[in-house]
Design a protein around this motif. Structure first.
Motif, PDB file in Angstrom:
ATOM      1  N   GLU A 153      25.242   4.814  13.228  1.00  0.00           N
ATOM      2  CA  GLU A 153      26.899   4.417  12.532  1.00  0.00           C
ATOM      3  C   GLU A 153      27.205   5.762  11.738  1.00  0.00           C
ATOM      4  OE1 GLU A 153      27.952   2.424   7.595  1.00  0.00           O
ATOM      5  OE2 GLU A 153      25.636   2.606   8.608  1.00  0.00           O
ATOM      6  N   LYS A 154      28.426   6.323  11.845  1.00  0.00           N
ATOM      7  CA  LYS A 154      28.621   7.122  11.710  1.00  0.00           C
ATOM      8  C   LYS A 154      30.502   6.733  10.883  1.00  0.00           C
ATOM      9  CE  LYS A 154      27.151  10.028  15.422  1.00  0.00           C
ATOM     10  NZ  LYS A 154      27.660  10.997  16.576  1.00  0.00           N
ATOM     11  N   PRO A 155      30.237   6.447   9.616  1.00  0.00           N
ATOM     12  CA  PRO A 155      31.428   6.094   8.248  1.00  0.00           C
ATOM     13  C   PRO A 155      31.987   7.184   8.197  1.00  0.00           C
ATOM     14  CG  PRO A 155      29.173   6.645   6.938  1.00  0.00           C
ATOM     15  CD  PRO A 155      29.015   6.208   8.723  1.00  0.00           C
ATOM     16  N   TYR A 156      32.465   8.529   8.259  1.00  0.00           N
ATOM     17  CA  TYR A 156      32.562   9.627   7.578  1.00  0.00           C
ATOM     18  C   TYR A 156      33.897  10.443   8.826  1.00  0.00           C
ATOM     19  CZ  TYR A 156      29.991   9.146   4.305  1.00  0.00           C
ATOM     20  OH  TYR A 156      28.867   8.769   3.244  1.00  0.00           O
ATOM     21  N   SER A 157      34.773   9.964   9.384  1.00  0.00           N
ATOM     22  CA  SER A 157      35.710   9.958  10.649  1.00  0.00           C
ATOM     23  C   SER A 157      37.249  11.401   9.789  1.00  0.00           C
ATOM     24  CB  SER A 157      36.532   9.586  10.498  1.00  0.00           C
ATOM     25  OG  SER A 157      36.068   7.813  11.014  1.00  0.00           O
ATOM     26  N   CYS A 158      37.236  12.102  11.363  1.00  0.00           N
ATOM     27  CA  CYS A 158      38.411  13.740  10.720  1.00  0.00           C
ATOM     28  C   CYS A 158      39.205  12.915  10.976  1.00  0.00           C
ATOM     29  CB  CYS A 158      37.516  14.647  11.768  1.00  0.00           C
ATOM     30  SG  CYS A 158      39.093  15.876  11.734  1.00  0.00           S
ATOM     31  N   ASP A 159      40.541  13.121  10.007  1.00  0.00           N
ATOM     32  CA  ASP A 159      42.007  12.927  10.107  1.00  0.00           C
ATOM     33  C   ASP A 159      42.954  14.074  11.149  1.00  0.00           C
ATOM     34  OD1 ASP A 159      41.349  10.757   8.081  1.00  0.00           O
ATOM     35  OD2 ASP A 159      42.075  12.605   6.536  1.00  0.00           O
ATOM     36  N   VAL A 160      42.256  14.846  11.599  1.00  0.00           N
ATOM     37  CA  VAL A 160      43.128  15.568  12.786  1.00  0.00           C
ATOM     38  C   VAL A 160      42.814  14.944  13.705  1.00  0.00           C
ATOM     39  CG1 VAL A 160      43.090  17.573  13.258  1.00  0.00           C
ATOM     40  CG2 VAL A 160      42.795  17.590  10.995  1.00  0.00           C
ATOM     41  N   CYS A 161      41.384  14.626  14.372  1.00  0.00           N
ATOM     42  CA  CYS A 161      41.192  15.000  15.498  1.00  0.00           C
ATOM     43  C   CYS A 161      40.156  13.314  15.803  1.00  0.00           C
ATOM     44  CB  CYS A 161      39.997  15.968  16.440  1.00  0.00           C
ATOM     45  SG  CYS A 161      38.343  15.996  15.668  1.00  0.00           S
ATOM     46  N   SER A 162      39.886  12.308  14.677  1.00  0.00           N
ATOM     47  CA  SER A 162      39.017  11.004  14.782  1.00  0.00           C
ATOM     48  C   SER A 162      37.612  12.022  15.245  1.00  0.00           C
ATOM     49  CB  SER A 162      39.548  10.160  16.030  1.00  0.00           C
ATOM     50  OG  SER A 162      41.051  10.068  15.318  1.00  0.00           O
ATOM     51  N   THR A 163      36.902  12.668  14.960  1.00  0.00           N
ATOM     52  CA  THR A 163      35.677  12.722  15.380  1.00  0.00           C
ATOM     53  C   THR A 163      34.488  12.006  14.113  1.00  0.00           C
ATOM     54  OG1 THR A 163      36.484  14.541  16.222  1.00  0.00           O
ATOM     55  CG2 THR A 163      33.666  14.234  16.232  1.00  0.00           C
ATOM     56  N   ALA A 164      34.225  11.027  14.425  1.00  0.00           N
ATOM     57  CA  ALA A 164      32.980  10.853  13.055  1.00  0.00           C
ATOM     58  C   ALA A 164      31.561  10.965  12.763  1.00  0.00           C
ATOM     59  CB  ALA A 164      32.982   8.714  13.936  1.00  0.00           C
ATOM     60  N   PHE A 165      31.680  10.995  11.993  1.00  0.00           N
ATOM     61  CA  PHE A 165      29.679  11.455  11.386  1.00  0.00           C
ATOM     62  C   PHE A 165      28.965  11.085  10.710  1.00  0.00           C
ATOM     63  CE2 PHE A 165      33.148  14.760  12.404  1.00  0.00           C
ATOM     64  CZ  PHE A 165      32.109  15.945  12.914  1.00  0.00           C
ATOM     65  N   ILE A 218      35.924  19.899   9.696  1.00  0.00           N
ATOM     66  CA  ILE A 218      36.904  20.097   9.013  1.00  0.00           C
ATOM     67  C   ILE A 218      36.989  21.652   9.027  1.00  0.00           C
ATOM     68  CG2 ILE A 218      38.559  20.092   7.074  1.00  0.00           C
ATOM     69  CD1 ILE A 218      37.292  17.061   6.717  1.00  0.00           C
ATOM     70  N   ARG A 219      36.156  22.069   8.861  1.00  0.00           N
ATOM     71  CA  ARG A 219      36.336  24.167   8.200  1.00  0.00           C
ATOM     72  C   ARG A 219      36.766  24.427   9.664  1.00  0.00           C
ATOM     73  NH1 ARG A 219      31.388  24.037   5.738  1.00  0.00           N
ATOM     74  NH2 ARG A 219      31.277  23.252   3.067  1.00  0.00           N
ATOM     75  N   SER A 220      36.475  23.724  10.997  1.00  0.00           N
ATOM     76  CA  SER A 220      36.786  24.660  12.149  1.00  0.00           C
ATOM     77  C   SER A 220      38.101  24.877  12.378  1.00  0.00           C
ATOM     78  CB  SER A 220      35.795  23.808  13.013  1.00  0.00           C
ATOM     79  OG  SER A 220      35.883  22.567  13.202  1.00  0.00           O
ATOM     80  N   HIS A 221      38.536  23.306  11.627  1.00  0.00           N
ATOM     81  CA  HIS A 221      39.613  22.714  12.100  1.00  0.00           C
ATOM     82  C   HIS A 221      40.721  24.377  11.058  1.00  0.00           C
ATOM     83  CE1 HIS A 221      39.941  18.938  14.403  1.00  0.00           C
ATOM     84  NE2 HIS A 221      39.555  18.615  14.035  1.00  0.00           N
ATOM     85  N   LYS A 222      40.383  24.546   9.669  1.00  0.00           N
ATOM     86  CA  LYS A 222      41.282  25.741   9.520  1.00  0.00           C
ATOM     87  C   LYS A 222      40.976  26.652   9.782  1.00  0.00           C
ATOM     88  CE  LYS A 222      40.674  23.111   4.936  1.00  0.00           C
ATOM     89  NZ  LYS A 222      40.095  23.064   3.531  1.00  0.00           N
ATOM     90  N   LYS A 223      39.900  27.060  10.154  1.00  0.00           N
ATOM     91  CA  LYS A 223      39.468  28.697  10.986  1.00  0.00           C
ATOM     92  C   LYS A 223      40.257  28.670  12.556  1.00  0.00           C
ATOM     93  CE  LYS A 223      35.325  29.774  10.922  1.00  0.00           C
ATOM     94  NZ  LYS A 223      34.030  29.932  11.891  1.00  0.00           N
ATOM     95  N   ASP A 224      40.128  27.109  13.029  1.00  0.00           N
ATOM     96  CA  ASP A 224      42.056  26.932  14.713  1.00  0.00           C
ATOM     97  C   ASP A 224      42.875  27.838  13.701  1.00  0.00           C
ATOM     98  OD1 ASP A 224      39.461  27.417  15.788  1.00  0.00           O
ATOM     99  OD2 ASP A 224      39.848  24.929  15.705  1.00  0.00           O
ATOM    100  N   LYS A 225      43.254  27.095  12.907  1.00  0.00           N
ATOM    101  CA  LYS A 225      44.708  27.132  12.157  1.00  0.00           C
ATOM    102  C   LYS A 225      44.807  28.957  12.076  1.00  0.00           C
ATOM    103  CE  LYS A 225      45.594  23.126  11.081  1.00  0.00           C
ATOM    104  NZ  LYS A 225      46.443  21.897   9.826  1.00  0.00           N
ATOM    105  N   ARG A 226      43.445  29.293  11.266  1.00  0.00           N
ATOM    106  CA  ARG A 226      43.989  30.611  11.078  1.00  0.00           C
ATOM    107  C   ARG A 226      43.915  31.997  12.042  1.00  0.00           C
ATOM    108  NH1 ARG A 226      39.542  30.659   7.744  1.00  0.00           N
ATOM    109  NH2 ARG A 226      40.054  29.562   6.139  1.00  0.00           N
ATOM    110  N   THR A 227      43.331  31.985  13.324  1.00  0.00           N
ATOM    111  CA  THR A 227      43.621  32.489  14.715  1.00  0.00           C
ATOM    112  C   THR A 227      44.459  31.527  15.359  1.00  0.00           C
ATOM    113  OG1 THR A 227      42.585  30.444  16.032  1.00  0.00           O
ATOM    114  CG2 THR A 227      40.969  32.690  14.940  1.00  0.00           C
TER     115      THR A 227
END
Length: 317
Positions: free
Chosen positions: A286-298, A308-317
């Motif tokens: 079961e992976k109930p925690y999903s990313c709103d940006v790319c739908s990856t589940a955890f 989610i921090r990896s998405h924010k880092k990508d935006k900065r670069t």
């Protein structure tokens, strides 16, 4: 007889009064009850207490009407019918002021006194007054310290028989109060009342600092400590402090090594229930925690936050 002279009886009475006053200071209680071993400062207090036991015996031998749900017994059929409403939820007596409803007319009468301010029952010790005789009797036990209702299973004692009956359900597992929405069951009506607020969304306890609202006064008190910074529960081992006693209990397991939460699949044990829940997902997938940006589940919330921090880092670069 000269007013300055004392008779033997007067001297005796005066001597008893002096002894009684002294016991108020020394806390001496030489008079003991043969039934429950409670001690009292005066013989009159003991006599008054003993009447509780004799009345209890008389009542128990003369209650032919029993409740099929919880086993409570009553002297009159009408009292049993009123009691049954605590199980059925029926409340036919309604307050015309605030629409609160009650199982019997006497409870409605007592409730109305909260609107009128009438408090006809006064304590002779501290002059506090109450809306009903039962509230007064309950209050008086604060002064006397009496707990005459004892549990035969574990020895816990209570000031009121109703509290003992509720306590007994922790041993029997009985939960007679059912939620009509989700069928959850509870040991007493107050717990059911609190539970119903989760369905209705009612939160009657509000924080005066930030306006946050809560379903119970306990949750509000706990919340207020986040504003005051108060942490009254201290660890004796490392001096860490906590807002609530459950938090302290959880912390203590790290010192004792206790791991009460075990996985039924592989036997792994954990100090905290939430850690067990996270672990079980490694078996179920079961992976109930999903990313709103790319739908990856955890499986874990902190894994999602890190992602989610990896998405924010990508935006900065």
């Amino acid at each position: 007889m000269n007013s300055l002279q004392e008779t033997g009886i007067q001297r005796h009475i005066r001597g008893e009064d002096v002894q009684k006053d002294m016991r108020m200071h020394t806390k001496e209680k030489p008079y003991s009850c043969e039934v429950c071993n409670l001690f009292f400062a005066t013989s009159s207090e003991l006599k008054k207490h003993v009447r509780i036991h004799t009345k209890k015996i008389e009542n128990e031998s003369n209650k032919p009407y029993s409740c099929d749900v919880c086993g409570s017994s009553f002297t009159q059929k009408g009292n049993l019918m009123t009691h049954m409403r605590t199980h059925t939820g029926e409340r036919p007596y309604v307050c015309k002021v605030c629409c609160s409803s009650f199982t019997n007319s006497s409870n409605l009468k007592i409730h109305i006194r909260h609107h009128t301010g009438e408090k006809p029952y006064s304590c002779e010790i501290c002059d506090l007054s109450f809306t009903s005789s039962s509230y007064l009797n309950r209050h008086i036990q604060i002064h006397t310290g009496e707990k005459i209702h004892s549990c035969e299973k574990c020895g816990s004692s209570f000031t009121q028989k109703g509290n003992l009956l509720t306590h007994m359900r922790t041993h029997t597992g009985e939960k007679p109060y059912l939620c009509k929405v989700c069928s959850a069951s509870f040991r007493n009506s107050s717990h059911l009342k609190i539970h119903m607020r989760y369905h209705t969304g009612e939160k009657p306890y509000s924080c005066e600092v930030c306006g946050s609202a809560f379903t119970t006064s306990t949750l509000l008190k706990r919340h207020i400590q986040t504003h005051t910074g108060e942490k009254p529960y201290y660890c004796n081992v490392c001096c860490s402090s906590f807002v609530t006693s459950p938090e302290l209990n959880r912390h203590m397991r790290f010192h004792t090594g206790e791991k009460p939460f075990s996985c039924e699949v592989c036997g792994s044990a954990f100090t905290i229930r939430s850690h067990l829940k996270n672990h079980i997902r490694s078996h179920t997938g079961e992976k109930p925690y999903s990313c709103d940006v790319c739908s990856t589940a955890f499986a874990r919330s902190y894994s999602l936050k890190r992602h989610i921090r990896s998405h924010k880092k990508d935006k900065r670069t």
